[in-house]
Design an enzyme around this catalytic site. Structure first.
Site, PDB file in Angstrom:
ATOM      1  N   ASN A 147     -16.421   7.174 -14.726  1.00  0.00           N
ATOM      2  CA  ASN A 147     -16.082   6.184 -15.759  1.00  0.00           C
ATOM      3  C   ASN A 147     -15.315   4.993 -15.208  1.00  0.00           C
ATOM      4  OD1 ASN A 147     -13.657   7.459 -15.350  1.00  0.00           O
ATOM      5  ND2 ASN A 147     -13.557   8.429 -17.358  1.00  0.00           N
ATOM      6  N   ARG A 285      -2.485   4.665 -16.116  1.00  0.00           N
ATOM      7  CA  ARG A 285      -1.706   5.768 -16.683  1.00  0.00           C
ATOM      8  C   ARG A 285      -0.423   5.217 -17.307  1.00  0.00           C
ATOM      9  NH1 ARG A 285      -5.705   8.021 -16.826  1.00  0.00           N
ATOM     10  NH2 ARG A 285      -6.324   9.956 -15.834  1.00  0.00           N
ATOM     11  N   GLN A 314       0.189  12.195 -23.983  1.00  0.00           N
ATOM     12  CA  GLN A 314      -0.968  12.014 -24.865  1.00  0.00           C
ATOM     13  C   GLN A 314      -1.294  13.318 -25.557  1.00  0.00           C
ATOM     14  OE1 GLN A 314      -3.080   8.376 -22.409  1.00  0.00           O
ATOM     15  NE2 GLN A 314      -4.279  10.176 -22.810  1.00  0.00           N
ATOM     16  N   HIS A 333      -6.528   6.458 -25.888  1.00  0.00           N
ATOM     17  CA  HIS A 333      -7.166   6.527 -24.567  1.00  0.00           C
ATOM     18  C   HIS A 333      -8.692   6.667 -24.718  1.00  0.00           C
ATOM     19  CE1 HIS A 333      -6.694   8.317 -20.253  1.00  0.00           C
ATOM     20  NE2 HIS A 333      -7.663   7.441 -20.321  1.00  0.00           N
TER      21      HIS A 333
HETATM   22  P1  NDP Z   1      -9.787   5.149  -6.846  1.00  0.00           P
HETATM   23  O1  NDP Z   1      -9.324   6.376  -6.159  1.00  0.00           O
HETATM   24  O2  NDP Z   1     -11.112   4.570  -6.488  1.00  0.00           O
HETATM   25  O3  NDP Z   1      -8.730   3.991  -6.618  1.00  0.00           O
HETATM   26  C1  NDP Z   1      -7.378   4.187  -6.628  1.00  0.00           C
HETATM   27  C2  NDP Z   1      -6.767   3.122  -5.748  1.00  0.00           C
HETATM   28  O4  NDP Z   1      -5.357   3.152  -5.950  1.00  0.00           O
HETATM   29  C3  NDP Z   1      -7.031   3.354  -4.265  1.00  0.00           C
HETATM   30  O5  NDP Z   1      -7.559   2.161  -3.727  1.00  0.00           O
HETATM   31  C4  NDP Z   1      -5.635   3.633  -3.742  1.00  0.00           C
HETATM   32  O6  NDP Z   1      -5.401   3.049  -2.521  1.00  0.00           O
HETATM   33  C5  NDP Z   1      -4.767   2.883  -4.713  1.00  0.00           C
HETATM   34  N1  NDP Z   1      -3.379   3.312  -4.666  1.00  0.00           N
HETATM   35  C6  NDP Z   1      -2.884   4.561  -4.667  1.00  0.00           C
HETATM   36  N2  NDP Z   1      -1.548   4.530  -4.587  1.00  0.00           N
HETATM   37  C7  NDP Z   1      -1.199   3.239  -4.545  1.00  0.00           C
HETATM   38  C8  NDP Z   1       0.036   2.550  -4.440  1.00  0.00           C
HETATM   39  N3  NDP Z   1       1.183   3.240  -4.343  1.00  0.00           N
HETATM   40  N4  NDP Z   1       0.031   1.199  -4.442  1.00  0.00           N
HETATM   41  C9  NDP Z   1      -1.128   0.499  -4.498  1.00  0.00           C
HETATM   42  N5  NDP Z   1      -2.343   1.106  -4.584  1.00  0.00           N
HETATM   43  C10 NDP Z   1      -2.370   2.444  -4.602  1.00  0.00           C
HETATM   44  O7  NDP Z   1      -9.719   5.468  -8.394  1.00  0.00           O
HETATM   45  P2  NDP Z   1     -10.306   4.650  -9.637  1.00  0.00           P
HETATM   46  O8  NDP Z   1     -10.231   3.206  -9.339  1.00  0.00           O
HETATM   47  O9  NDP Z   1     -11.608   5.203 -10.066  1.00  0.00           O
HETATM   48  O10 NDP Z   1      -9.239   5.060 -10.744  1.00  0.00           O
HETATM   49  C11 NDP Z   1      -7.876   4.671 -10.610  1.00  0.00           C
HETATM   50  C12 NDP Z   1      -7.057   5.325 -11.691  1.00  0.00           C
HETATM   51  O11 NDP Z   1      -7.432   4.818 -12.964  1.00  0.00           O
HETATM   52  C13 NDP Z   1      -7.240   6.842 -11.829  1.00  0.00           C
HETATM   53  O12 NDP Z   1      -6.455   7.555 -10.898  1.00  0.00           O
HETATM   54  C14 NDP Z   1      -6.815   7.091 -13.242  1.00  0.00           C
HETATM   55  O13 NDP Z   1      -5.416   7.274 -13.293  1.00  0.00           O
HETATM   56  C15 NDP Z   1      -7.162   5.792 -13.949  1.00  0.00           C
HETATM   57  N6  NDP Z   1      -8.356   5.959 -14.793  1.00  0.00           N
HETATM   58  C16 NDP Z   1      -8.236   5.728 -16.139  1.00  0.00           C
HETATM   59  C17 NDP Z   1      -9.290   5.949 -16.970  1.00  0.00           C
HETATM   60  C18 NDP Z   1      -9.220   5.650 -18.434  1.00  0.00           C
HETATM   61  O14 NDP Z   1     -10.020   6.183 -19.208  1.00  0.00           O
HETATM   62  N7  NDP Z   1      -8.321   4.791 -18.890  1.00  0.00           N
HETATM   63  C19 NDP Z   1     -10.568   6.489 -16.473  1.00  0.00           C
HETATM   64  C20 NDP Z   1     -10.629   6.564 -15.024  1.00  0.00           C
HETATM   65  C21 NDP Z   1      -9.534   6.357 -14.243  1.00  0.00           C
HETATM   66  P3  NDP Z   1      -5.683   3.725  -1.137  1.00  0.00           P
HETATM   67  O15 NDP Z   1      -6.489   4.946  -1.417  1.00  0.00           O
HETATM   68  O16 NDP Z   1      -6.414   2.629  -0.447  1.00  0.00           O
HETATM   69  O17 NDP Z   1      -4.369   4.025  -0.572  1.00  0.00           O
END
Ligand code: NDP
Length: 399
Positions: A147, A285, A314, A333
């Site tokens: 998603n 989140r 939630q 959500h």
């Molecule tokens: P990804 O794993 O593709 O991306 C997460 C990114 O966050 C990675 O690039 C990671 O960087 C980065 N990251 C982690 N920690 C940090 C930090 N401290 N500072 C800056 N960047 C950071 O996940 P998605 O993009 O698919 O999803 C992201 C989040 O969105 C999920 O974890 C979830 O919480 C939320 N989400 C919400 C949904 C909703 O329905 N509202 C649905 C799907 C997701 P790197 O790995 O390069 O270190």
């Protein structure tokens, strides 16, 4: 035989729909980075129907029961007398979704001695105490990418809604009004604004790509830098600190996972480094933000708007300040649980279960914890620890 406890959100108040607004879903071949969509051996549901609520059962009942397993589906997840708590003692697998999360705290994991796997039918496993799962050797898996694009679309919608003052203008029409000045006194164009994404993972990068045609200036913060070719293509400015990004951005979108390193990254102190009148969009989140600091920043005008669909806990208690603070565009959500997304995460959950029961490896891109440590995607994007503290507040929603 295994017992699977599946926690899903309630059915529509009027019952499961008899008909749907559309007859079919577009067929997608692959995700933008080439990852394949879920590949279960079969599915027993109609894509485009409600699967994420109790009656939809993620389309799993026929598959699980025909293989001799027991499936318990419930929306009752919070408080000591919840069905989830009553069923944990002999559960082998617990499935839930971030929209209506079964908070798998250390206490709950301890009360489930047979627990082997916790599956997130969606993305984001922060509702599980990952530290406790590692210590108990419980596998945690989620349906990576299912998603991400759905959420990115929601971010674009919310960005435009806030900047153009859409929601108050819509409400004025519904109430029979026509006072244009009242609507436009907070309405701007997005064009030319500085827009930043905190994280450029699957969602963050998609948001940047979708917003590029609005002729905005794009910024991002991430621990790992994107390939140079992408930075050039999108004219991205990389920032290595939140302060550096928020100092220049008019719109900030949070797209990183919740883990101990990111919890409350937006707080009274970090909000002081935002430009006055910035817009903050959070579909990642709720706990990335300090709840009261966000409400106070809207009251004072430090933020011009806040929108998103994620809360903590939630469901959010009825008196949660984000329901009543000024200039917000909150939804429950929903961004990652469109009917389109449900078909993908139901299929992905089925794929994970098939792998588990057939002793085949679960895809690396679906793994968060395995063998007592962060694994697969989890090892890249999460940090060890626990982000479930305070989740017992969710029980107040029903009161
Ligand atoms: P990804 O794993 O593709 O991306 C997460 C990114 O966050 C990675 O690039 C990671 O960087 C980065 N990251 C982690 N920690 C940090 C930090 N401290 N500072 C800056 N960047 C950071 O996940 P998605 O993009 O698919 O999803 C992201 C989040 O969105 C999920 O974890 C979830 O919480 C939320 N989400 C919400 C949904 C909703 O329905 N509202 C649905 C799907 C997701 P790197 O790995 O390069 O270190």
């Amino acid at each position: 035989m295994a017992k699977i406890v599946c926690v899903l959100y309630d059915d529509p108040v009027t019952g499961d729909p008899k008909t749907y607004a559309r007859d079919s879903l577009p067929r997608l071949e692959r995700y933008p980075d080439g990852q394949t969509l879920p590949t279960p051996r079969a599915i027993d549901f109609q894509p485009g129907t409600l699967l994420g609520s109790v009656s939809g059962e993620l389309g799993l009942r026929k598959y699980l029961e025909s293989n001799g397993h027991k499936l318990v589906v419930t929306s009752s997840k919070d408080g000591a007398d919840s069905v989830l708590d009553r069923e944990l003692h002999d559960a082998e697998i617990v499935i839930s979704q971030p929209f209506w999360p079964a908070y798998m705290t250390a206490e709950r994991i301890a009360r489930a001695p047979r627990l082997k796997m916790i599956v997130t039918a969606g993305i984001g496993s922060d509702h599980t105490d990952l530290q406790a799962a590692m210590e108990r050797g419980v596998t945690v898996a989620e349906v990576t990418y299912c998603n991400s694009n759905s959420v990115a679309e929601h971010v674009v919608m919310m960005t435009l809604s806030l900047v153009r003052n859409y929601i108050p203008s819509y409400n004025r029409v519904v109430k029979g009004g026509w006072n244009i000045a009242d609507c436009v006194q907070r309405s701007y164009d997005l064009e030319g604004m500085q827009v930043g994404s905190v994280a450029a993972g699957r969602i963050g990068l998609r948001v940047l790509r979708l917003l590029k045609p609005f002729d905005v200036k794009l910024h991002y913060l991430d621990r790992h830098r994107l390939p140079e070719a992408i930075e050039k293509e999108l004219h991205l400015t990389h920032h290595s600190s939140l302060e550096s990004l928020t100092k220049v951005c008019d719109v900030v979108s949070l797209n990183c996972p919740l883990h101990p390193e990111t919890e409350h990254m937006i707080n009274a102190q970090s909000l002081k480094n935002f430009k006055r009148g910035a817009y903050l969009i959070n579909t990642a989140r709720g706990k990335l933000c300090d709840r009261d600091a966000v409400a106070a920043a809207l009251e004072s005008g430090q933020l011009a708007g806040y929108a998103g669909d994620v809360w903590f806990p939630q469901p959010a208690p009825k008196d949660h300040p984000w329901r009543s603070m000024p200039h917000h565009g909150m939804t429950p959500h929903i961004s990652g649980t469109s009917l389109s997304a449900q078909a993908r995460y139901a299929a992905g959950t089925r794929e994970i279960l098939e792998c588990y029961f057939e002793n085949r490896p679960i895809r690396d891109e679906y793994l968060i914890v395995q063998g007592g440590k962060l694994a697969g995607v989890g090892a890249h994007s999460y940090s060890a620890g626990n982000a479930t503290k305070g989740s017992e507040e969710a029980a107040r929603f029903r009161k």
